[in-house]
Motif scaffolding. Structure first.
Motif, short mmCIF file in Angstrom:
data_model
loop_
_atom_site.label_atom_id
_atom_site.label_comp_id
_atom_site.label_asym_id
_atom_site.label_seq_id
_atom_site.Cartn_x
_atom_site.Cartn_y
_atom_site.Cartn_z
N GLN A 81 71.96 11.18 3.81
CA GLN A 81 72.71 10.77 5.28
C GLN A 81 71.38 9.29 4.84
O GLN A 81 71.95 8.58 5.52
N THR A 82 70.22 9.28 4.80
CA THR A 82 69.09 8.16 5.18
C THR A 82 68.95 7.69 3.84
O THR A 82 67.77 6.48 4.09
N THR A 83 69.42 7.52 2.53
CA THR A 83 69.42 6.53 2.13
C THR A 83 70.89 5.86 1.86
O THR A 83 71.22 5.20 1.67
N ALA A 84 70.27 4.29 0.83
CA ALA A 84 71.03 3.14 0.63
C ALA A 84 72.38 3.07 0.36
O ALA A 84 73.33 3.00 0.47
N ASP A 85 72.39 4.35 -0.77
CA ASP A 85 72.81 4.76 -1.64
C ASP A 85 73.41 6.27 -1.65
O ASP A 85 72.09 7.23 -1.51
N LYS A 86 74.08 6.93 -1.17
CA LYS A 86 74.96 7.36 -0.64
C LYS A 86 75.08 8.95 -2.09
O LYS A 86 75.23 10.13 -1.76
N MET A 115 77.94 16.52 -9.77
CA MET A 115 77.77 16.33 -8.48
C MET A 115 79.16 15.31 -8.06
O MET A 115 79.40 14.43 -8.99
N LEU A 116 79.44 15.39 -7.56
CA LEU A 116 80.95 14.54 -6.52
C LEU A 116 80.52 13.77 -5.19
O LEU A 116 80.14 13.37 -4.64
N TYR A 117 80.54 12.76 -5.30
CA TYR A 117 80.86 11.66 -4.65
C TYR A 117 82.10 10.83 -4.92
O TYR A 117 82.57 10.18 -5.80
N ARG A 118 82.55 10.33 -3.69
CA ARG A 118 83.20 9.82 -2.60
C ARG A 118 82.77 8.46 -1.76
O ARG A 118 83.04 8.68 -0.83
N ASP A 119 83.04 7.33 -2.30
CA ASP A 119 82.33 6.30 -1.43
C ASP A 119 83.39 5.98 0.05
O ASP A 119 82.42 5.78 0.84
N ALA A 120 84.43 6.42 -0.18
CA ALA A 120 85.38 5.90 1.24
C ALA A 120 84.63 7.10 2.50
O ALA A 120 85.52 6.76 3.48
#
Length: 140
Positions: A57-62, A84-89
């Protein structure tokens, strides 16, 4: 590639009761090893959902990484694959898409951090249907 007719999904690791008074990381590792042993003895894949720390949460790339897994030392050592799953939205809202129907809202990244079975690491971008938890190939 091996095709399985049966698999198990466990959602999620941190909800499994631990022995009271024990070291949390040790107990999580013990449960993870037990689940892996069950999968191997029954020759079925087991998908084990885990919570991550909120450090991203604290980094530019989430995007998540293996270092954010809660009590992760044993989890990473025991698992055959870590995806690991990542959704930019989730992190960047698009005000023009009030209903969440855009392709961007339905895009998900599957980030392969560990792959003991097939060796290849990387990211696959797919579409997801959140109402059914179904992943679909992303038409290029």
């Amino acid at each position: 590639m091996q095709v399985f007719k049966l698999s198990k999904f466990i959602d999620y690791l941190q909800q499994i009761p631990l022995e009271s008074g024990g070291n949390m990381a040790f107990e999580v590792g013990k449960i993870t090893r037990q689940i892996r042993d069950i999968a191997k003895s029954h020759k079925i894949p087991v998908f084990l959902g885990c919570q991550i720390n909120r450090g991203n949460q604290t980094t530019a790339d989430k995007r998540p990484n293996r270092h954010l897994l809660r009590n992760s030392g044993e989890i990473f050592e025991v698992c055959d694959q870590l995806i690991m799953l990542y959704r930019d939205a989730v992190y960047t809202k698009d005000p023009s898409d009030a209903f969440g129907n855009s392709k961007r809202e339905r895009t998900i990244e599957l980030i392969v951090e560990k792959n003991r079975l097939y060796g290849k690491l990387g990211t696959a971008t797919m579409l997801c249907d959140l109402s059914t938890s179904k992943f679909l190939n992303l038409a290029r």
